[in-house]
Design an enzyme around this catalytic site. Sequence first.
Site, short mmCIF file in Angstrom:
data_model
loop_
_atom_site.label_atom_id
_atom_site.label_comp_id
_atom_site.label_asym_id
_atom_site.label_seq_id
_atom_site.Cartn_x
_atom_site.Cartn_y
_atom_site.Cartn_z
CB CYS A 145 114.44 -9.22 115.10
SG CYS A 145 115.22 -10.85 115.07
CB CYS A 148 112.62 -12.23 116.15
SG CYS A 148 114.31 -11.93 116.65
CG ASP A 149 109.28 -10.24 115.32
OD1 ASP A 149 109.09 -11.09 116.21
OD2 ASP A 149 109.75 -9.10 115.54
#
Length: 372
Positions: A145, A148-149
Amino acid sequence: MVHSKVVIIGSGPAAHTAAIYLSRAELKPVMYEGMLANGTAAGGQLTTTTDIENFPGFPKGIGGSELMDDMRKQSERFGTEIITETISRVDLSQRPFRLWKEWADGENEEPAHTADAVIIATGANARRLDLPGETQYWQNGISACAVCDGAVPIFRNKPLYVIGGGDSAAEEAMFLTKYGSHVVVLVRKDKLRASKAMAKRLLANPKVTVRFNTVATQVLGEEGPRGLMTHLKVKNVVSGEEETVDANGLFYAVGHDPATALFKGQIDLDSEEYIVTQPGTSYTSIPGVFAAGDVQDKRYRQAITSAGSGCVAALEAEKFLSEEESSEENPAAATETGQTRIEPAAAEQNAEAAKEKPTGSAAAEYRQNPLL
């Protein structure tokens, strides 16, 4: 056999948010969080994430397991009963719905639980490639992701790689150009599967290189439990040539698998086997069954959007149950489809509100919700 008003299947942000709302409404929800259901620990995908920096309320970030532990404690605080067992068979053909637990789900077995309403929040798992080194460097350089990261410090101004050839891979690669020094997209075939518009944008981006006919074969990096990824071995599938390249991040964009095998043939799924919900709601094709989180969301797949959909599912399940109770007291309020409609208490003061609403394929409407 135990009966509850509502059972939640799942254990991620959607499941726990639904549990918090339902337990505060004194509906005494029961949650089956699973015992390594679909190979994932209770708490869902976030338990495999180290640092979460985009969940509101945690300015310094929070660990994925820590966040899910806190959600679990909050669910229990308000009275949710959490059962660490896996639901392996369901019967949604009639109410009350019937649920069987793993190892006790034979054709002649009595169901372990029945429920008037069910919230499905079983999630979806990112597909992995099982590369050598993948387990060691998962969340220490490898992620599924980018949103997300991608912004975490280990990826800042570093060479990053994305695996995939579709729209998701293109979107993730362009997102990562904000943080990495350069982004390389590895495509197994000789062309992108992404839409023409997306492919054109990707190929025109000066911070992106697309390598066709190329696959990753091994992830390399620092030794030790917290060692970071530093290099990637890649191979040209046409020439067979292999090389080792500098890479501090590897992002998989090869799809997700929703955990819906349990419900096949009983509830409407789309072509990718995600549960179909009516737009803007958690309503599924079965009255009394609601879906929340990644099991019905193949676009955003964020912890915060999952939590929000869990709230929606709880509110709509509460509406459904309260309307069912009201229709039992007043059978004339029920419609032919088994759904119910609003019967305003003060219709004489509000002629518009007293008009009958169509049920059909539109989202069901219910009496005023005490939670709102």
